[in-house]
Design an enzyme around this catalytic site. Sequence first.
Site, PDB file in Angstrom:
ATOM      1  N   SER A 193       0.809  -1.223   0.000  1.00 48.60           N
ATOM      2  CA  SER A 193       0.000   0.000   0.000  1.00 48.60           C
ATOM      3  C   SER A 193       0.840   1.270   0.000  1.00 48.60           C
ATOM      4  O   SER A 193       0.458   2.271  -0.616  1.00 48.60           O
ATOM      5  CB  SER A 193      -0.943   0.006   1.207  1.00 48.60           C
ATOM      6  OG  SER A 193      -1.951  -0.964   1.064  1.00 48.60           O
ATOM      7  N   HIS A 220      -7.661  -9.122   3.712  1.00 51.47           N
ATOM      8  CA  HIS A 220      -6.647  -9.870   4.459  1.00 51.47           C
ATOM      9  C   HIS A 220      -7.307 -10.913   5.363  1.00 51.47           C
ATOM     10  O   HIS A 220      -6.805 -12.026   5.521  1.00 51.47           O
ATOM     11  CB  HIS A 220      -5.821  -8.917   5.327  1.00 51.47           C
ATOM     12  CG  HIS A 220      -4.763  -8.157   4.588  1.00 51.47           C
ATOM     13  ND1 HIS A 220      -3.680  -8.764   4.001  1.00 51.47           N
ATOM     14  CD2 HIS A 220      -4.614  -6.824   4.353  1.00 51.47           C
ATOM     15  CE1 HIS A 220      -2.903  -7.853   3.435  1.00 51.47           C
ATOM     16  NE2 HIS A 220      -3.454  -6.659   3.631  1.00 51.47           N
TER      17      HIS A 220
END
Length: 574
Positions: free
Chosen positions: A92, A304
Amino acid sequence: MFERMRKNATAVAVSTCLTLVATSAFAGWDYDHPRNNARSGNLKNAIIMIPDGCNEAIQTLARWYKGDSLHVDLMQPGTVKTHMANSVIAGSAAAGTSVATGHKTTVRFLGVGPRENDLLTALEPTAAPYAPIANIMEAAQREGKSVGLVATSRITHATPAAFGVHIHNRGWDNEIMEHLVYNNFDVVLGGGARHLLPQGELYTTAFGAEWAGSRADGENLMDELLERGYQFVDNKDDLWSISSGKVWGLFNASHMQPDIDREYFAPTEPSLAEMTAKAIEILSQNPKGFVLMVEGSQVDWAGHNNDPIYMVTDFLAFDEAVGVAKEFAKNDRKTLVMAYPDHNTGGMTIGHYTTAVGYTATKVEDLIDPLKGMTTTANGVIARMYDGSDFALAQSVRDNWSIELSDEDIAEIRALQPSVGLSYALARTVSKNHTVIGWTTHGHTGETVPLWMVGTPAPSRVIDNTELAYIAANAIGVDLDRTTQELFVDLDEVTSNYTIDTRDPANPVVMVGGAALPVSKDYMIKNNEIIQLPGLTVYAPVTGKVYVSRQAIKELDLNKKRGQRGVFPAMVVR
């Protein structure tokens, strides 16, 4: 004489700027890249919206779950490549840096150039290693526009940080917060208040909670914000009462709650759509325009977790925020709205190996009914267990997810728990055994992601994520490369007659030209006077380099002293 001085200053500026090589993601000149085909647009505002960690699969599931079209469904579509400098699967921080600055970088790096020892094959970096590169917020500020950040994570988390800091480690939340405070955003809304406060200090919220500080450098950045004229709020009611001025709203010591969990665990927190609406209301009062970044941070965490109800409800919360932005753009007619994931997470699929029904016989009810019985995330299910027993787990799943766990389910969950934790194990097992939703990983994946746009046509080809920064910058008439050249001059290219005072390691200070420039701050002290600067003084500890603005060089009168380079070697005071 003055003409000669002007020419000398120009030569210095040219020699000190970063070499920003105009390339696509791989070697060679890309004539279609917005950097190489730059035209200042006639738009005034840009709203950049990132549902972190997803792709079209969650868009499809959300549409079925909602039973209607999404706001993103009605925007012009495009497709974006997401790889970073050192991996085909992006993190990210690096992905956020690409879309904020227009440059690829390394995993965990924020707003700085990539390291060179592990680049992808054939990738040519477009910024010097560890050197700061300007983001669209800094470019917009140079044109007098207002800027804002909104997220449901800590505001120091990777994606919002990529739009405001220049640090090579996304885990340095305290340093990231310092950059954000001194980079003078007009509106900041999200979580992470603990990183404003020194260790040992408590902040008592308007609703009676106590948040402990985590800063080890002794600085109280909340006091700094108040001294700079910001309003600080910690709950949705106080946020809604603000109608103008600069504001920081941090609604949790750490991350905010998932959208579906908020009513149970944090009813004082605003929704993402509410924060977006308030940010637009305040920022749009600037007649020169604004840039706002909005992140649906926890779509990624749900991926996730392999938690379908978490992912679909947080994506729908993001989509509601998109609706707020689109409505403003529709009425304003001078606003670009760009929405895109930074990468995919979890590899969610509709259909999997152990789906109980044949895939060609899958009904809407097979997809949606298991989710409709879920009223909280997997983390919420666990938080509501009265103890850690199998019986308590089964009871909480029954109460909160309307699913009866079998003995085999519980055994599978417990077998997974040591390697991935109870929350991941629960969501993964229930997805496999009780839904038609599949997952391929608990990590990120590397495929292209969708782009949704309003305000200017979406590109008609697959683009690289670095192009998104230039599309937005060009649309509102700001210059990313020029901003890098103005804000981040390598001090070694101007003078070697400086020292870095590290006697307080947490607060280093650059001593140069009779002045003190605190690292990670936007001012210098010269002749006992505080001089405001247009950007941060950035120290890159890996290379030992210091970067300052052209304005700082002018204030220090360094352009006329270049001949002293090498006479007084730079040193670190210890």
